[in-house]
Motif scaffolding. Structure first.
Motif, PDB file in Angstrom:
ATOM      1  N   ALA A  27       0.832  -1.202   0.000  1.00  8.82           N
ATOM      2  CA  ALA A  27       0.000   0.000   0.000  1.00  8.82           C
ATOM      3  C   ALA A  27       0.871   1.258   0.000  1.00  8.82           C
ATOM      4  CB  ALA A  27      -0.944  -0.005   1.201  1.00  8.82           C
ATOM      5  N   ARG A  28       1.952   1.241   0.774  1.00 10.68           N
ATOM      6  CA  ARG A  28       2.866   2.384   0.808  1.00 10.68           C
ATOM      7  C   ARG A  28       3.505   2.609  -0.550  1.00 10.68           C
ATOM      8  NH1 ARG A  28       7.736   2.912   0.390  1.00 10.68           N
ATOM      9  NH2 ARG A  28       8.265   0.774   0.894  1.00 10.68           N
ATOM     10  N   ASP A  30       2.281   1.764  -3.446  1.00 11.97           N
ATOM     11  CA  ASP A  30       1.231   2.304  -4.321  1.00 11.97           C
ATOM     12  C   ASP A  30       1.029   3.788  -4.049  1.00 11.97           C
ATOM     13  OD1 ASP A  30       0.866  -0.189  -5.458  1.00 11.97           O
ATOM     14  OD2 ASP A  30      -0.964  -0.641  -4.319  1.00 11.97           O
ATOM     15  N   CYS A  31       1.013   4.150  -2.799  1.00 18.58           N
ATOM     16  CA  CYS A  31       0.829   5.545  -2.407  1.00 18.58           C
ATOM     17  C   CYS A  31       1.991   6.403  -2.915  1.00 18.58           C
ATOM     18  CB  CYS A  31       0.695   5.640  -0.891  1.00 18.58           C
ATOM     19  SG  CYS A  31       0.237   7.266  -0.293  1.00 18.58           S
ATOM     20  N   MET A  34       1.643   7.583  -6.432  1.00 20.66           N
ATOM     21  CA  MET A  34       0.498   8.447  -6.724  1.00 20.66           C
ATOM     22  C   MET A  34       0.859   9.927  -6.771  1.00 20.66           C
ATOM     23  SD  MET A  34      -2.403   6.685  -4.380  1.00 20.66           S
ATOM     24  CE  MET A  34      -3.565   5.585  -5.141  1.00 20.66           C
ATOM     25  N   THR A  35       2.125  10.226  -6.925  1.00 17.61           N
ATOM     26  CA  THR A  35       2.517  11.636  -7.005  1.00 17.61           C
ATOM     27  C   THR A  35       1.972  12.235  -8.305  1.00 17.61           C
ATOM     28  OG1 THR A  35       4.625  11.055  -8.004  1.00 17.61           O
ATOM     29  CG2 THR A  35       4.605  11.349  -5.614  1.00 17.61           C
ATOM     30  N   TYR A  52      -3.077  18.117  -1.932  1.00 16.64           N
ATOM     31  CA  TYR A  52      -3.033  16.712  -2.345  1.00 16.64           C
ATOM     32  C   TYR A  52      -1.724  16.071  -1.904  1.00 16.64           C
ATOM     33  CZ  TYR A  52      -2.517  12.584  -5.247  1.00 16.64           C
ATOM     34  OH  TYR A  52      -2.303  11.297  -5.671  1.00 16.64           O
ATOM     35  N   ARG A  56      -1.130  12.894   0.497  1.00 19.41           N
ATOM     36  CA  ARG A  56      -0.462  11.721  -0.050  1.00 19.41           C
ATOM     37  C   ARG A  56       0.803  11.399   0.748  1.00 19.41           C
ATOM     38  NH1 ARG A  56       3.544   9.800  -1.917  1.00 19.41           N
ATOM     39  NH2 ARG A  56       4.631  11.789  -1.842  1.00 19.41           N
ATOM     40  N   SER A  57       1.564  12.418   1.056  1.00 16.11           N
ATOM     41  CA  SER A  57       2.796  12.232   1.822  1.00 16.11           C
ATOM     42  C   SER A  57       2.502  11.733   3.240  1.00 16.11           C
ATOM     43  CB  SER A  57       3.561  13.553   1.872  1.00 16.11           C
ATOM     44  OG  SER A  57       4.724  13.418   2.639  1.00 16.11           O
ATOM     45  N   MET A  59      -0.081   9.962   4.160  1.00 19.40           N
ATOM     46  CA  MET A  59      -0.496   8.555   4.063  1.00 19.40           C
ATOM     47  C   MET A  59       0.691   7.644   3.810  1.00 19.40           C
ATOM     48  SD  MET A  59      -3.563   8.287   4.865  1.00 19.40           S
ATOM     49  CE  MET A  59      -3.599   6.533   4.539  1.00 19.40           C
ATOM     50  N   GLU A  60       1.622   8.074   2.985  1.00 16.01           N
ATOM     51  CA  GLU A  60       2.813   7.261   2.742  1.00 16.01           C
ATOM     52  C   GLU A  60       3.602   7.060   4.041  1.00 16.01           C
ATOM     53  OE1 GLU A  60       6.827   7.157  -0.046  1.00 16.01           O
ATOM     54  OE2 GLU A  60       5.417   8.813  -0.272  1.00 16.01           O
ATOM     55  N   LEU A  63       1.621   4.725   6.417  1.00 19.49           N
ATOM     56  CA  LEU A  63       1.737   3.323   6.010  1.00 19.49           C
ATOM     57  C   LEU A  63       3.129   2.778   6.306  1.00 19.49           C
ATOM     58  CD1 LEU A  63      -0.235   3.642   2.668  1.00 19.49           C
ATOM     59  CD2 LEU A  63      -0.948   2.295   4.668  1.00 19.49           C
TER      60      LEU A  63
END
Length: 102
Positions: A27-28, A30-31, A34-35, A52, A56-57, A59-60, A63
Motif C-alpha cells: 500500500a505504501r 502504491d501511495c 500516486m505523485t 493533495y 499523499r505524503s 499517508m505514505e 503506512l
C-alpha cells in the motif's frame, strides 16, 4: 493451553503480523506512486496540488510507520518464541542430567 499450542500460536501470530506488514508495504509503494504534478490539477493548480501532496505524503508516512510497527510485532513474537523454546530445551537438559548416573 499447552506449551506446544502456545508455541504454535506465537508462530501463527507472527506470520499474521508479517502478512500485515507486507500488505502495508504494498500500500505504501502504491501511495508513493500516486505523485502528481501541479499541472495535473488543471486550472486549480498550486493550492490543490499542495494539499493533495500533503495528504499523499502523510499517508505514505503513516503506512511506512504501520509497516515498521507490524514487522516489529512479528519480530517480538518470534523472539518470545525463541526465548521460550531455548528455556524449554535448557529445562529438558537439566532434568535429563539430574537423572543420569555419574
Amino acid at each position: 493451553m499447552t506449551f506446544k499450542a502456545s508455541m504454535e500460536a506465537l508462530t501463527k501470530d507472527a506470520k499474521r503480523w508479517d502478512d500485515t506488514a507486507a500488505m502495508l508495504q504494498r500500500a505504501r509503494a502504491d501511495c508513493a506512486d500516486m505523485t502528481l504534478r501541479a499541472q495535473d490539477f488543471s486550472f486549480m493548480g498550486g493550492d490543490v496540488h499542495k494539499q493533495y501532496e500533503e495528504v499523499r505524503s502523510f499517508m505514505e508516512d503513516y503506512l511506512r510507520d504501520g509497516e515498521r510497527e507490524t514487522s516489529g510485532a512479528a519480530d517480538a513474537l518470534r523472539k518470545v518464541h525463541n526465548t521460550y523454546q531455548g528455556s524449554d530445551e535448557a529445562a529438558i537438559q537439566r532434568l535429563k542430567s539430574s537423572w543420569e548416573w555419574h
